[in-house]
Motif scaffolding. Structure first.
Motif, mmCIF file in Angstrom:
data_model
loop_
_atom_site.group_PDB
_atom_site.id
_atom_site.type_symbol
_atom_site.label_atom_id
_atom_site.label_comp_id
_atom_site.label_asym_id
_atom_site.label_seq_id
_atom_site.Cartn_x
_atom_site.Cartn_y
_atom_site.Cartn_z
ATOM 1 N N SER A 129 0.827 -1.210 0.000
ATOM 2 C CA SER A 129 0.000 0.000 0.000
ATOM 3 C C SER A 129 0.860 1.259 0.000
ATOM 4 O O SER A 129 0.573 2.218 -0.725
ATOM 5 N N GLN A 143 0.834 4.046 -3.091
ATOM 6 C CA GLN A 143 0.533 5.466 -2.874
ATOM 7 C C GLN A 143 1.703 6.364 -3.282
ATOM 8 O O GLN A 143 1.485 7.437 -3.859
ATOM 9 N N GLU A 195 -5.673 8.396 -10.108
ATOM 10 C CA GLU A 195 -6.711 8.088 -9.118
ATOM 11 C C GLU A 195 -6.173 6.977 -8.235
ATOM 12 O O GLU A 195 -5.639 5.988 -8.742
ATOM 13 N N ASP A 240 -6.319 5.115 -3.887
ATOM 14 C CA ASP A 240 -6.545 5.085 -2.452
ATOM 15 C C ASP A 240 -5.524 4.098 -1.887
ATOM 16 O O ASP A 240 -4.581 3.729 -2.587
ATOM 17 N N ALA A 241 -5.700 3.636 -0.672
ATOM 18 C CA ALA A 241 -4.709 2.763 -0.051
ATOM 19 C C ALA A 241 -4.645 1.377 -0.692
ATOM 20 O O ALA A 241 -3.640 0.681 -0.565
#
Length: 96
Positions: free
Chosen positions: A14, A18, A31, A33-34
């Motif tokens: 993760s 990121q 785009e 997220d985690a």
């Protein structure tokens, strides 16, 4: 179109997902997220990322098959720069 996948073993999937997305967000409409991310390098070239326990899954799609090897190297080099504290094995497999 050509696609290849790399399943990179790491306990920091993760974090690296990121970092890669934030890095490229300065140039592309990223785009993320985690758990998942998408980097659209151009209309025909993109990188999809997924963080699973113990594995970062990277799926690279390129419009021109002759660009695949170069793009694989670019993605792997960036990941290894962020993961300088550990030795990652980035092996790409063609997907049909």
């Amino acid at each position: 179109m050509a696609t290849s996948v790399s399943n990179v073993k790491t306990d920091h999937a993760s974090r690296y997902l990121q970092q890669l997305c934030k890095h490229w967000s300065h140039r592309f409409s990223v785009e993320f997220d985690a758990a998942a991310g998408k980097v659209p390098f151009s209309p025909g070239n993109s990188l999809d990322l997924a963080a699973e326990p113990g594995t970062l899954i990277m799926t690279l799609t390129v419009e021109k098959p002759e660009d695949l090897e170069r793009m694989q190297t670019v993605v792997a080099d960036h990941l290894k720069r962020f993961a300088f504290r550990e030795e990652l094995d980035v092996a790409w497999t063609a997907r049909v």
